[in-house]
Design a protein around this motif. Sequence first.
Motif, PDB file in Angstrom:
ATOM      1  N   LEU A 118     -43.127  -5.729   5.962  1.00 50.21           N
ATOM      2  CA  LEU A 118     -43.802  -6.832   5.278  1.00 50.21           C
ATOM      3  C   LEU A 118     -45.286  -6.897   5.650  1.00 50.21           C
ATOM      4  N   VAL A 119     -45.593  -6.740   6.919  1.00 50.74           N
ATOM      5  CA  VAL A 119     -46.990  -6.756   7.361  1.00 50.74           C
ATOM      6  C   VAL A 119     -47.766  -5.609   6.714  1.00 50.74           C
ATOM      7  N   CYS A 120     -47.162  -4.411   6.655  1.00 50.95           N
ATOM      8  CA  CYS A 120     -47.839  -3.281   6.006  1.00 50.95           C
ATOM      9  C   CYS A 120     -48.101  -3.580   4.534  1.00 50.95           C
ATOM     10  N   GLY A 121     -47.118  -4.166   3.859  1.00 56.18           N
ATOM     11  CA  GLY A 121     -47.301  -4.516   2.453  1.00 56.18           C
ATOM     12  C   GLY A 121     -48.381  -5.559   2.257  1.00 56.18           C
ATOM     13  N   ILE A 122     -48.412  -6.553   3.120  1.00 57.28           N
ATOM     14  CA  ILE A 122     -49.449  -7.588   3.023  1.00 57.28           C
ATOM     15  C   ILE A 122     -50.827  -6.976   3.248  1.00 57.28           C
ATOM     16  N   MET A 123     -50.953  -6.101   4.234  1.00 59.70           N
ATOM     17  CA  MET A 123     -52.237  -5.461   4.495  1.00 59.70           C
ATOM     18  C   MET A 123     -52.693  -4.645   3.291  1.00 59.70           C
ATOM     19  N   MET A 124     -51.756  -3.949   2.663  1.00 61.30           N
ATOM     20  CA  MET A 124     -52.118  -3.147   1.494  1.00 61.30           C
ATOM     21  C   MET A 124     -52.530  -4.038   0.321  1.00 61.30           C
ATOM     22  N   ALA A 125     -51.836  -5.157   0.141  1.00 58.62           N
ATOM     23  CA  ALA A 125     -52.164  -6.056  -0.971  1.00 58.62           C
ATOM     24  C   ALA A 125     -53.498  -6.753  -0.744  1.00 58.62           C
ATOM     25  N   VAL A 126     -53.730  -7.206   0.485  1.00 52.74           N
ATOM     26  CA  VAL A 126     -54.976  -7.916   0.787  1.00 52.74           C
ATOM     27  C   VAL A 126     -56.157  -6.947   0.771  1.00 52.74           C
ATOM     28  N   GLY A 127     -55.954  -5.759   1.237  1.00 54.68           N
ATOM     29  CA  GLY A 127     -57.048  -4.800   1.342  1.00 54.68           C
ATOM     30  C   GLY A 127     -57.329  -4.027   0.071  1.00 54.68           C
ATOM     31  N   ARG A 128     -56.657  -4.347  -0.998  1.00 54.76           N
ATOM     32  CA  ARG A 128     -56.830  -3.612  -2.241  1.00 54.76           C
ATOM     33  C   ARG A 128     -58.247  -3.680  -2.771  1.00 54.76           C
ATOM     34  N   ARG A 129     -58.875  -4.818  -2.674  1.00 57.45           N
ATOM     35  CA  ARG A 129     -60.219  -4.986  -3.237  1.00 57.45           C
ATOM     36  C   ARG A 129     -61.248  -5.156  -2.125  1.00 57.45           C
ATOM     37  N   ALA A 171     -50.902   3.399   6.465  1.00 60.07           N
ATOM     38  CA  ALA A 171     -50.665   4.292   7.603  1.00 60.07           C
ATOM     39  C   ALA A 171     -49.609   3.745   8.548  1.00 60.07           C
ATOM     40  N   GLY A 172     -49.365   2.437   8.518  1.00 57.66           N
ATOM     41  CA  GLY A 172     -48.348   1.855   9.385  1.00 57.66           C
ATOM     42  C   GLY A 172     -46.930   2.072   8.895  1.00 57.66           C
ATOM     43  N   ILE A 173     -46.762   2.336   7.601  1.00 58.85           N
ATOM     44  CA  ILE A 173     -45.413   2.488   7.041  1.00 58.85           C
ATOM     45  C   ILE A 173     -44.635   3.631   7.705  1.00 58.85           C
ATOM     46  N   PRO A 174     -45.215   4.832   7.855  1.00 58.06           N
ATOM     47  CA  PRO A 174     -44.440   5.898   8.518  1.00 58.06           C
ATOM     48  C   PRO A 174     -44.042   5.544   9.953  1.00 58.06           C
ATOM     49  N   TRP A 175     -44.877   4.784  10.655  1.00 60.12           N
ATOM     50  CA  TRP A 175     -44.549   4.399  12.023  1.00 60.12           C
ATOM     51  C   TRP A 175     -43.366   3.438  12.047  1.00 60.12           C
ATOM     52  N   VAL A 176     -43.358   2.489  11.126  1.00 61.64           N
ATOM     53  CA  VAL A 176     -42.234   1.555  11.048  1.00 61.64           C
ATOM     54  C   VAL A 176     -40.955   2.313  10.706  1.00 61.64           C
ATOM     55  N   LEU A 177     -41.045   3.201   9.724  1.00 59.78           N
ATOM     56  CA  LEU A 177     -39.862   3.975   9.335  1.00 59.78           C
ATOM     57  C   LEU A 177     -39.395   4.892  10.470  1.00 59.78           C
ATOM     58  N   ARG A 204     -61.735  -3.943   0.644  1.00 57.05           N
ATOM     59  CA  ARG A 204     -61.316  -3.762   2.043  1.00 57.05           C
ATOM     60  C   ARG A 204     -60.395  -2.548   2.130  1.00 57.05           C
ATOM     61  N   SER A 205     -60.867  -1.428   1.671  1.00 60.31           N
ATOM     62  CA  SER A 205     -59.999  -0.259   1.561  1.00 60.31           C
ATOM     63  C   SER A 205     -59.500   0.228   2.924  1.00 60.31           C
ATOM     64  N   ALA A 206     -60.277   0.033   3.981  1.00 58.42           N
ATOM     65  CA  ALA A 206     -59.819   0.452   5.315  1.00 58.42           C
ATOM     66  C   ALA A 206     -58.629  -0.381   5.754  1.00 58.42           C
ATOM     67  N   PHE A 207     -58.621  -1.658   5.401  1.00 59.33           N
ATOM     68  CA  PHE A 207     -57.508  -2.541   5.753  1.00 59.33           C
ATOM     69  C   PHE A 207     -56.242  -2.082   5.020  1.00 59.33           C
ATOM     70  N   ALA A 208     -56.387  -1.738   3.729  1.00 57.70           N
ATOM     71  CA  ALA A 208     -55.256  -1.240   2.941  1.00 57.70           C
ATOM     72  C   ALA A 208     -54.771   0.100   3.485  1.00 57.70           C
ATOM     73  N   ALA A 209     -55.694   0.951   3.888  1.00 56.63           N
ATOM     74  CA  ALA A 209     -55.318   2.254   4.438  1.00 56.63           C
ATOM     75  C   ALA A 209     -54.571   2.089   5.760  1.00 56.63           C
ATOM     76  N   ASP A 210     -54.990   1.123   6.580  1.00 56.42           N
ATOM     77  CA  ASP A 210     -54.269   0.862   7.826  1.00 56.42           C
ATOM     78  C   ASP A 210     -52.851   0.384   7.540  1.00 56.42           C
TER      79      ASP A 210
END
Length: 111
Positions: free
Chosen positions: A64-75, A86-92, A77-83
Motif C-alpha cells: 500500500l505504501v509503495c502504491g501511495i508513493m507511486m500515485a503521489v509522485g506521478r506528477r 523500487a520498493g515493490i520487489p523488496w516487499v515481494l 515528483r518522479s523520484a518519489f514515484a520511482a522510489d
Amino acid sequence: MPNQGHRDLRETAVFAHYLARAALDALAAPTPPPAAPPGLEATGNLFIGWMKWVLIVAGVGGLLVCGIMMAVGRRNRSAFAADGAAGIPWVLAGLTCGAVAAVVVGAVLPG
C-alpha cells in the motif's frame, strides 16, 4: 623445481578429498528428529502464527505504501514515484522469504 605445480595440485586434490569425506561423514551421522520441549509446542506454534500474521500485515502495508508513493509522485515528483516502484520487489522478496521459510528450514534440517 619444474614439478612444483603438479605437487601443489596433488596436495590440493588430496585435501579436497579428505574435506569431502569429512563432510559426508558428518552428514551421515545419526541425528534425532526435532522435538519441542514438554509444554512448549503450543507456545511455539502460537508464536510462529503471530509472526506469520505480522508478515501478512507488513506485506499489505508495504505494498500500500509503495502504491501511495507511486500515485503521489506521478506528477512533478518522479523520484518519489520511482522510489515507490523500487520498493515493490523488496516487499515481494520479503513476503517470498516468509512464505518459503518452513520449506527451506525443512529441506536443510529434515525432521
